[in-house]
Design a protein around this motif. Structure first.
Motif, PDB file in Angstrom:
ATOM      1  N   GLY A 134      32.226   7.536 -58.357  1.00  0.00           N
ATOM      2  CA  GLY A 134      31.371   7.914 -57.230  1.00  0.00           C
ATOM      3  C   GLY A 134      30.885   9.336 -57.465  1.00  0.00           C
ATOM      4  N   ALA A 135      29.569   9.528 -57.537  1.00  0.00           N
ATOM      5  CA  ALA A 135      29.029  10.873 -57.740  1.00  0.00           C
ATOM      6  C   ALA A 135      28.981  11.589 -56.386  1.00  0.00           C
ATOM      7  CB  ALA A 135      27.637  10.805 -58.361  1.00  0.00           C
ATOM      8  N   TYR A 136      29.169  12.885 -56.424  1.00  0.00           N
ATOM      9  CA  TYR A 136      29.244  13.697 -55.200  1.00  0.00           C
ATOM     10  C   TYR A 136      28.035  13.502 -54.289  1.00  0.00           C
ATOM     11  CZ  TYR A 136      30.172  17.926 -52.436  1.00  0.00           C
ATOM     12  OH  TYR A 136      30.420  18.804 -51.417  1.00  0.00           O
ATOM     13  N   ASP A 137      26.861  13.232 -54.898  1.00  0.00           N
ATOM     14  CA  ASP A 137      25.646  13.064 -54.091  1.00  0.00           C
ATOM     15  C   ASP A 137      25.498  11.650 -53.537  1.00  0.00           C
ATOM     16  OD1 ASP A 137      24.944  11.701 -56.389  1.00  0.00           O
ATOM     17  OD2 ASP A 137      23.500  13.193 -57.068  1.00  0.00           O
ATOM     18  N   GLY A 138      26.514  10.803 -53.714  1.00  0.00           N
ATOM     19  CA  GLY A 138      26.507   9.506 -53.045  1.00  0.00           C
ATOM     20  C   GLY A 138      26.133   8.325 -53.922  1.00  0.00           C
ATOM     21  N   ARG A 139      25.909   8.548 -55.219  1.00  0.00           N
ATOM     22  CA  ARG A 139      25.626   7.419 -56.110  1.00  0.00           C
ATOM     23  C   ARG A 139      26.928   6.813 -56.617  1.00  0.00           C
ATOM     24  NH1 ARG A 139      22.889  10.149 -60.680  1.00  0.00           N
ATOM     25  NH2 ARG A 139      23.745  12.003 -59.683  1.00  0.00           N
ATOM     26  N   LEU A 140      26.956   5.502 -56.719  1.00  0.00           N
ATOM     27  CA  LEU A 140      28.068   4.835 -57.393  1.00  0.00           C
ATOM     28  C   LEU A 140      27.547   4.419 -58.768  1.00  0.00           C
ATOM     29  CD1 LEU A 140      30.982   3.693 -57.161  1.00  0.00           C
ATOM     30  CD2 LEU A 140      29.927   1.530 -56.473  1.00  0.00           C
ATOM     31  N   VAL A 141      28.246   4.850 -59.813  1.00  0.00           N
ATOM     32  CA  VAL A 141      27.740   4.647 -61.167  1.00  0.00           C
ATOM     33  C   VAL A 141      28.736   3.813 -61.966  1.00  0.00           C
ATOM     34  CG1 VAL A 141      26.821   5.797 -63.227  1.00  0.00           C
ATOM     35  CG2 VAL A 141      26.703   6.963 -61.011  1.00  0.00           C
ATOM     36  N   ALA A 142      28.232   2.794 -62.667  1.00  0.00           N
ATOM     37  CA  ALA A 142      29.046   1.985 -63.572  1.00  0.00           C
ATOM     38  C   ALA A 142      28.719   2.403 -65.003  1.00  0.00           C
ATOM     39  CB  ALA A 142      28.747   0.503 -63.381  1.00  0.00           C
ATOM     40  N   LEU A 143      29.768   2.734 -65.771  1.00  0.00           N
ATOM     41  CA  LEU A 143      29.582   3.192 -67.149  1.00  0.00           C
ATOM     42  C   LEU A 143      30.216   2.194 -68.107  1.00  0.00           C
ATOM     43  CD1 LEU A 143      30.806   6.866 -66.581  1.00  0.00           C
ATOM     44  CD2 LEU A 143      28.420   6.084 -66.676  1.00  0.00           C
ATOM     45  N   ASP A 144      29.670   2.117 -69.297  1.00  0.00           N
ATOM     46  CA  ASP A 144      30.307   1.357 -70.374  1.00  0.00           C
ATOM     47  C   ASP A 144      31.559   2.127 -70.801  1.00  0.00           C
ATOM     48  OD1 ASP A 144      31.078   0.564 -72.978  1.00  0.00           O
ATOM     49  OD2 ASP A 144      29.096  -0.312 -73.306  1.00  0.00           O
ATOM     50  N   ILE A 166      30.273  11.420 -51.919  1.00  0.00           N
ATOM     51  CA  ILE A 166      31.449  10.633 -52.338  1.00  0.00           C
ATOM     52  C   ILE A 166      32.391  11.587 -53.058  1.00  0.00           C
ATOM     53  CG2 ILE A 166      32.370   8.735 -53.723  1.00  0.00           C
ATOM     54  CD1 ILE A 166      29.701   7.339 -53.562  1.00  0.00           C
ATOM     55  N   THR A 167      33.657  11.560 -52.662  1.00  0.00           N
ATOM     56  CA  THR A 167      34.689  12.312 -53.380  1.00  0.00           C
ATOM     57  C   THR A 167      35.825  11.381 -53.822  1.00  0.00           C
ATOM     58  OG1 THR A 167      35.853  12.787 -51.323  1.00  0.00           O
ATOM     59  CG2 THR A 167      34.246  14.430 -52.074  1.00  0.00           C
ATOM     60  N   GLY A 168      35.914  10.207 -53.216  1.00  0.00           N
ATOM     61  CA  GLY A 168      37.063   9.322 -53.441  1.00  0.00           C
ATOM     62  C   GLY A 168      36.923   8.497 -54.709  1.00  0.00           C
ATOM     63  N   ALA A 169      38.054   7.905 -55.119  1.00  0.00           N
ATOM     64  CA  ALA A 169      38.052   6.982 -56.253  1.00  0.00           C
ATOM     65  C   ALA A 169      37.641   5.607 -55.745  1.00  0.00           C
ATOM     66  CB  ALA A 169      39.444   6.918 -56.868  1.00  0.00           C
ATOM     67  N   PRO A 170      36.694   4.940 -56.438  1.00  0.00           N
ATOM     68  CA  PRO A 170      36.378   3.564 -56.056  1.00  0.00           C
ATOM     69  C   PRO A 170      37.605   2.679 -56.286  1.00  0.00           C
ATOM     70  CG  PRO A 170      34.831   4.424 -57.712  1.00  0.00           C
ATOM     71  CD  PRO A 170      35.962   5.391 -57.616  1.00  0.00           C
ATOM     72  N   ARG A 171      37.696   1.566 -55.567  1.00  0.00           N
ATOM     73  CA  ARG A 171      38.747   0.568 -55.833  1.00  0.00           C
ATOM     74  C   ARG A 171      38.032  -0.715 -56.233  1.00  0.00           C
ATOM     75  NH1 ARG A 171      40.629   4.912 -53.620  1.00  0.00           N
ATOM     76  NH2 ARG A 171      42.799   5.008 -52.937  1.00  0.00           N
ATOM     77  N   VAL A 172      38.654  -1.476 -57.119  1.00  0.00           N
ATOM     78  CA  VAL A 172      37.987  -2.681 -57.616  1.00  0.00           C
ATOM     79  C   VAL A 172      38.969  -3.851 -57.605  1.00  0.00           C
ATOM     80  CG1 VAL A 172      38.355  -1.973 -60.022  1.00  0.00           C
ATOM     81  CG2 VAL A 172      36.563  -3.597 -59.507  1.00  0.00           C
ATOM     82  N   PHE A 173      38.495  -4.988 -57.090  1.00  0.00           N
ATOM     83  CA  PHE A 173      39.317  -6.198 -57.053  1.00  0.00           C
ATOM     84  C   PHE A 173      38.395  -7.407 -56.967  1.00  0.00           C
ATOM     85  CE2 PHE A 173      39.109  -4.076 -52.934  1.00  0.00           C
ATOM     86  CZ  PHE A 173      38.375  -5.017 -52.199  1.00  0.00           C
ATOM     87  N   ASN A 174      38.831  -8.517 -57.557  1.00  0.00           N
ATOM     88  CA  ASN A 174      38.083  -9.783 -57.490  1.00  0.00           C
ATOM     89  C   ASN A 174      36.584  -9.594 -57.744  1.00  0.00           C
ATOM     90  OD1 ASN A 174      40.560 -10.716 -56.832  1.00  0.00           O
ATOM     91  ND2 ASN A 174      40.092 -11.190 -54.696  1.00  0.00           N
TER      92      ASN A 174
END
Ligand code: PQQ
Length: 677
Positions: A134-144, A166-174
């Motif tokens: 999560g980038a500080y300016d509010g973008r969620l970015v997926a990287l290879d 955004i400052t938090g760590a994303p969580r991922v499931f299913n």
């Protein structure tokens, strides 16, 4: 190992099943809290009470940052992903301690003021060969994961007229990646959003508080919540708050995701909802269906929040025996100072007990409602808020060791004296209103009057079944790091005064410590690589307390330290904190000091603290910078040279005459506190 092919194979195998399977061995650290239950309990015991004294540095890695570092490293088969300030991602080969790649999302450095609490990031999520940040300016970015190249990018912000971050760590499931936002000091409406991990398409979104009641509600949970708010406060104009900026926890068996919601926006309930009310779902744990994002249940820890009591603090899911019955619970220590045990199948209250001294409530009744102290809500009187807005526990993760039955909780006290304001002007800059020039809007004056209670920081070993403290380690200052506990009967924690400490988990006996240069706030991680157990911690003093205050005499370069039994790498050189003498030599008109104070509070105090009284954190205290800097203050305040370090451009917000008054306040304060010869 460490080649693109190896990384692709190792990270490509990470999905929900792999994260669940890893919990049995905990060889890797594949997600923020180690496992879906976020226990931060490692089953590894090669490092244990008998050999922990032989821990030494294996390698250190420079993150190249000078602001707060809050990330827990994620590690899979020796490949580490960790974030630094400004949401910069580093991929590190733990076998060598060398960089694989870095990714900088390019957040505008002059917009750091759009978040309340330092330009921090708590880390990444990993899923099927992708790294999510999560980038500080509010973008969620997926990287290879192998190359650090952007695969997709989504703007999570619903309205850029508000200060969402955004400052938090994303969580991922299913196959879904979930993230919330910050912003409730600025007037914002909280929500969490799930995106398809593969494509970035939005899967669901759940708002934490109701919107404008003249428009259709998004779902039944919003309609129900609106009944607990007074429309006379026009809460929707200022957003209402409830931002879910940190804790998101998943239970695969119940298929529920638990969201910790934030404080009211503004903090002051008498302005937000004049007739009172609980103001759902502020200060709550809310369970959502993990597939649909639909509301399942909530438990509100702070009804009608009035004190910035967020419930965003990290949760732990545990299975405990309580009164002879097996219970599936959430363990939670929010800002409000009470330790909660909640049934996570249905949200029923089991118990709550204060883990530090508190003065806003005396306890909780059998139904799980706080028994409040009425003085804590009287807007006409000043109140020493205990806990204060920094919280009795903040985002610093706690850990739970099923072998000792104890939770290791970084507890603290930072009392602050609050006085409610009479009226709220929505999103307007005003002299004396704390941070209002940069958008803060909380409905309280944070008084300069020093509160009577003293600050403290301590590690608590807490028994969640008995709801009592078992042991504690007392520190010199608040704002100590998150914890890790292991089957080696150990607890690890970094401290505000720049040490990495290991304790006997059962007894609290201190067994080992190492210097870390500067104060540590993040939590450590442990993992196995080629049969060897390592412990890593990302260090970089900061966060909301660390911006303006500190407990070390060291600068804060972001660094990852990795320790192993017998490690012999040299420590990097620690740099002494560059602090000037108390300011002299600025000519000023003493008549300007009162107005200068008002403008300083509104424009400078959130980051620079009180001149000469605070000593500076990762942002310098202006009472201890050079005469030259303060003499040329206007060249720094307007389109100045430090914009790439996070200094806002105050063009259009302040005038040159305002700056002259600020200079008078800074020099005047320095003169006032200078010891008389
Ligand atoms: N962030 C920190 C930190 O990283 O040190 C501490 C805090 C935040 C708080 O104490 C907050 O109250 C807080 N509140 C919000 C919000 O209301 O949206 C966001 C954040 C954040 O995103 O970091 C913090």
């Amino acid at each position: 190992k460490g080649s693109a092919d190896h990384i692709r194979a190792a990270t490509g195998a990470i999905d929900s099943a792999a994260i669940i399977a890893n919990a049995k061995t905990t060889n890797d650290w594949p997600s923020y809290g180690l496992d879906y239950a976020e226990t931060r309990f490692s089953k590894l015991d090669r490092i244990n009470v008998d050999n922990v004294k032989q821990l030494g540095l294996q390698w250190s890695y420079s993150l190249g940052s000078d602001r707060g570092v809050e990330a827990t490293p994620v590690v899979v088969d020796g490949i580490m992903y960790v974030t630094a300030s400004w949401s910069v991602v580093h991929a590190v080969d733990t076998r060598t301690g060398k960089k694989l790649w870095t990714y900088d999302p390019g957040v505008d450095r002059s917009k750091g003021y759009r978040g309340c609490c330092d330009v921090v990031n708590r880390g990444v999520a990993l899923y099927k060969g992708k790294v999510f940040v999560g980038a500080y300016d509010g973008r969620l970015v997926a990287l290879d994961a192998a190359t650090g190249k952007v695969v997709w990018e989504k703007d999570t912000v619903i309205d850029h007229g508000y200060s969402y971050t955004i400052t938090g760590a994303p969580r991922v499931f299913n196959g879904k990646v979930v993230i919330g936002n910050g912003g409730a000091e600025y007037g914002a409406r909280g929500y969490v959003t799930a995106y398809d991990a593969e494509t970035g398409n939005q899967a669901w979104r759940w708002f934490t508080v109701p919107g404008d009641p003249s428009k259709p509600f998004e779902d039944a949970s919003m309609e129900a919540a609106a009944k607990t708010w007074d429309p006379a406060g026009k809460w929707w104009v200022n957003g209402g708050g409830g931002t879910a900026w940190d804790s998101i926890t998943f239970d695969p068996d119940l298929n529920m995701v638990y969201i910790g919601t934030g404080n009211g926006s503004p903090w002051a309930r008498h302005l937000r909802s004049p007739a009172g009310g609980d103001n759902l779902y502020l200060g709550s744990i809310v369970a959502l269906n993990a597939d649909t994002g639909k509301y399942v249940w909530h438990y509100q820890e702070t009804p009608g929040d009035n004190w910035d009591y967020t419930s965003t603090q990290p949760m732990i899911l545990a299975d405990l025996t309580i009164d002879g019955q097996p219970r599936k619970v959430v363990l939670h220590a929010p800002k409000n100072g009470f330790f909660f045990v909640i049934d996570r199948t249905n949200g029923k209250f089991i118990s709550a007990k204060n883990f530090v001294e508190v003065n806003w409530a005396t306890g909780y009744d059998a139904n799980g409602r706080p028994i409040e102290n009425p003085e804590a809500r009287d807007p006409t009187k000043s109140f020493d808020s205990i806990p204060g807005p920094y919280g009795a526990h903040n985002w610093h993760p706690m850990s739970f060791n099923p072998q000792t039955g104890l939770v290791y909780l970084p507890a603290q006290g930072v009392p602050i004296n609050l006085t409610g304001e009479k009226a709220l002007t929505q999103n307007k800059m005003e002299p004396f209103k704390f941070g209002s020039t940069t958008g803060w809007n909380v409905g309280f004056t944070l008084n300069a009057v020093p509160p009577k209670n003293l600050p403290f920081g301590r590690l608590l070993a807490w028994d969640p079944v008995q709801q009592k403290e078992v042991w504690r380690a007392e520190y010199v200052a608040p704002w100590n790091g998150g914890t890790l506990t292991t089957a080696g009967n150990l607890v690890f924690q970094g401290t505000a005064d720049g040490r990495f400490v290991a304790y006997n988990a059962k007894t609290g006996e201190k067994l080992w410590e190492s210097p870390l240069g500067t104060g540590a706030v993040a939590a450590p991680a442990t993992y196995m690589v080629d049969g060897v157990q390592y412990v890593s911690i990302a260090v970089g003093w900061g966060g909301v307390f660390g911006i303006s205050q500190r407990a070390t005499e060291k600068e804060a370069p972001g660094t990852v330290y990795t320790f192993a039994v017998g490690g012999k790498a040299p420590m990097p050189e620690f740099t002494k904190y560059q602090m000037g003498n108390l300011l002299t030599g600025i000519e000023y008109d003493p008549k300007d000091v009162p107005e200068g104070t008002a403008i300083y509070v509104a424009a400078c105090a959130t980051c620079h603290g009180v001149p000469g009284v605070d000593r500076g954190g990762n942002v310098k205290n202006l009472g201890y910078t050079s005469t030259e800097n303060i003499a040329h203050l206007k060249d720094i305040v307007f389109k100045g040279p430090y914009r790439d370090k996070g200094m806002p451009d105050f063009t259009g917000k302040l005038t040159e005459a305002d700056v002259v008054k600020i200079q008078a306040f800074i020099q005047g304060t320095a003169d006032a506190i200078r010891p008389k010869k």
